[in-house]
Design a protein around this motif. Structure first.
Motif, short mmCIF file in Angstrom:
data_model
loop_
_atom_site.label_atom_id
_atom_site.label_comp_id
_atom_site.label_asym_id
_atom_site.label_seq_id
_atom_site.Cartn_x
_atom_site.Cartn_y
_atom_site.Cartn_z
N ALA A 162 106.22 -12.99 -6.26
CA ALA A 162 106.46 -11.95 -7.07
C ALA A 162 108.02 -12.09 -7.75
O ALA A 162 108.91 -12.68 -6.84
CB ALA A 162 106.51 -10.66 -6.36
N SER A 163 108.09 -11.44 -9.06
CA SER A 163 109.20 -11.74 -9.41
C SER A 163 109.81 -10.20 -9.94
O SER A 163 109.22 -9.45 -10.50
CB SER A 163 109.30 -12.52 -10.85
N LEU A 164 110.84 -9.80 -9.13
CA LEU A 164 111.44 -8.68 -9.30
C LEU A 164 112.88 -8.31 -9.13
O LEU A 164 113.45 -9.28 -8.77
CB LEU A 164 110.90 -7.71 -8.06
N LYS A 165 113.26 -7.16 -9.69
CA LYS A 165 114.55 -7.03 -9.72
C LYS A 165 114.82 -5.59 -9.12
O LYS A 165 114.28 -4.77 -9.46
CB LYS A 165 115.31 -6.93 -11.10
N LEU A 166 115.64 -5.30 -8.11
CA LEU A 166 116.07 -4.30 -7.56
C LEU A 166 117.40 -3.96 -7.56
O LEU A 166 118.40 -4.58 -7.70
CB LEU A 166 115.58 -4.16 -6.05
N PHE A 167 117.79 -2.59 -8.11
CA PHE A 167 119.09 -1.94 -7.91
C PHE A 167 119.42 -1.48 -6.65
O PHE A 167 118.60 -0.39 -6.40
CB PHE A 167 119.59 -1.18 -9.06
N VAL A 224 120.48 0.33 -15.91
CA VAL A 224 119.15 0.57 -15.55
C VAL A 224 118.22 0.68 -16.85
O VAL A 224 117.30 0.12 -17.09
CB VAL A 224 118.73 1.83 -14.88
N ALA A 225 118.89 1.47 -17.95
CA ALA A 225 118.16 1.71 -19.17
C ALA A 225 117.85 0.05 -19.79
O ALA A 225 116.70 -0.22 -20.42
CB ALA A 225 118.78 2.43 -20.16
N ASP A 226 119.10 -0.69 -19.68
CA ASP A 226 118.82 -1.90 -20.44
C ASP A 226 118.16 -3.11 -19.65
O ASP A 226 117.52 -3.78 -20.25
CB ASP A 226 120.26 -2.47 -20.72
N GLU A 227 118.24 -3.02 -18.47
CA GLU A 227 117.78 -4.31 -17.69
C GLU A 227 116.48 -3.60 -16.89
O GLU A 227 115.65 -4.70 -16.29
CB GLU A 227 118.87 -4.51 -16.70
N VAL A 270 115.03 1.49 -7.84
CA VAL A 270 116.33 1.84 -7.21
C VAL A 270 116.28 2.20 -5.50
O VAL A 270 115.54 3.11 -5.50
CB VAL A 270 117.03 2.92 -8.03
N ILE A 271 117.01 1.68 -4.76
CA ILE A 271 117.23 2.09 -3.61
C ILE A 271 118.78 2.58 -3.21
O ILE A 271 119.68 1.93 -3.53
CB ILE A 271 116.98 0.81 -2.66
N MET A 272 118.46 4.10 -3.00
CA MET A 272 119.69 4.77 -2.95
C MET A 272 120.10 5.06 -1.49
O MET A 272 119.33 5.59 -0.84
CB MET A 272 119.59 6.02 -3.75
N THR A 273 121.18 4.47 -1.05
CA THR A 273 121.05 4.42 0.52
C THR A 273 122.29 5.53 0.87
O THR A 273 123.07 5.28 1.86
CB THR A 273 121.57 3.25 0.98
N GLY A 274 122.10 6.54 0.41
CA GLY A 274 122.80 7.70 1.33
C GLY A 274 124.22 8.55 0.38
O GLY A 274 124.56 7.41 -0.33
N ASP A 275 124.52 9.50 0.75
CA ASP A 275 125.59 10.03 0.20
C ASP A 275 125.80 10.44 -1.03
O ASP A 275 126.67 9.89 -2.15
CB ASP A 275 126.93 9.50 0.55
N VAL A 309 112.60 5.20 -13.16
CA VAL A 309 112.25 4.03 -12.35
C VAL A 309 111.87 4.55 -10.95
O VAL A 309 112.35 5.85 -10.54
CB VAL A 309 112.92 2.99 -12.31
N PRO A 310 111.03 4.12 -10.18
CA PRO A 310 110.91 4.32 -8.73
C PRO A 310 112.19 4.43 -7.94
O PRO A 310 112.83 3.49 -8.03
CB PRO A 310 109.85 3.42 -8.11
N VAL A 311 112.48 5.46 -7.00
CA VAL A 311 113.53 5.77 -6.30
C VAL A 311 113.20 5.87 -4.89
O VAL A 311 112.31 6.88 -4.62
CB VAL A 311 114.53 6.72 -6.86
N THR A 312 113.87 5.56 -3.96
CA THR A 312 114.05 5.98 -2.79
C THR A 312 115.24 6.08 -2.21
O THR A 312 116.41 5.49 -2.61
CB THR A 312 113.42 4.91 -1.52
#
Length: 264
Positions: free
Chosen positions: A10-15, A37-40, A45-50, A72-75
């Motif tokens: 797979a070819s993916l990009k995660l923020f 996010v809009a451009d790329e 998106v993985i948001m790790t708290g606070d 985009v999908p967010v956790t």
């Protein structure tokens, strides 16, 4: 830049973003991340708290609106600032998640993407047997849930663990001092996890750790708040290509994109 391989093509990009602290957010950094996010168009998106500063309903609403606006999908992991403070003991102990309505569908959401699975690991606690409750703790129940999810990951997928606190220290000025984190890291490595993504310390890092004959990476994101420490506002870009991944720190600075180097 560090690179790890696994099976799959797979070819993916995660923020990977953390510690936005709505209530003490940096508007310029928030706008910059949204533009990226809009451009790329990252795959998730993985948001790790606070997400919030004081766990108020308004802060969660603004944070949730922002995350949904990314498209985009967010956790989302729960950070220590996302639980009511000590001076609100009733809410902290008996209704700590009452104000989460705006982000409820994102919290500890496993993500299944082509070639990679993101597994949540809770590291916050309502109370601990020490003075500083902002530090991390991995309960036996949280670890068991994560290990059970890892057991169901499709064979050959890269496995990323999403947590708020680093499980062990990453060489940054800020510390997590996560109780049972070292044991959890060993168990996760043995189960096949490739990396633990975290926040809390407000500076990016990428540290390879040898456990059970395998290398598991501790990857920390910076902050998009005004509460910066050793680096400017930042998030991580994780690129996955042909079963391998690399991590870049993206900073709101003249050096906009650079590899994360581990402490010597």
């Amino acid at each position: 830049m560090r690179e790890v391989s696994a099976k799959g093509g797979a070819s993916l990009k995660l923020f990977h973003v953390s510690d936005v602290h709505f209530g003490a957010e940096d508007p310029a950094a928030i706008a910059w991340f949204s533009e990226r996010v809009a451009d790329e168009k990252p795959d998730a998106v993985i948001m790790t708290g606070d997400l919030t500063m004081r766990a108020t309903k308004d802060e969660f609403q603004r944070g949730g609106d922002w995350l949904r606006s990314l498209g985009v999908p967010v956790t989302l992991e729960v950070g220590n600032h996302d639980i009511p403070y000590y001076w609100d003991p009733f809410r902290r102990f008996f209704a700590p998640y009452q104000r989460y309505a705006a982000v409820e569908q994102m919290i500890e959401r496993p993500l299944e993407l082509p070639g990679v699975t993101v597994v949540p690991l809770k590291t916050t606690a309502r109370a601990q047997w020490r003075w500083n409750w902002s530090k991390g703790r991995v309960s036996s129940g949280s670890l068991k849930r994560a290990l059970a999810m890892i057991a169901d990951v499709p064979k050959g997928n890269l496995i990323f663990i999403g947590a708020h606190h680093p499980l062990i220290e990453g060489g940054t000025t800020g510390t997590a001092k996560t109780r049972h984190g070292d044991e959890a890291l060993t168990a996760l490595a043995e189960a096949g996890a490739h990396a633990v993504l975290s926040g809390h310390v407000h500076d990016p890092f990428d540290v390879p750790v040898e456990r059970e004959g395998r290398t598991i990476r501790m990857i920390g994101a910076g902050t998009l708040s005004k509460r910066t420490r050793g680096s400017p506002p930042a998030f991580n870009e994780i690129r996955l290509e042909s079963g391998r991944f690399v991590t870049l720190a993206r900073t709101l600075s003249p050096e906009a994109k650079h590899s994360i180097t581990s402490p010597s």
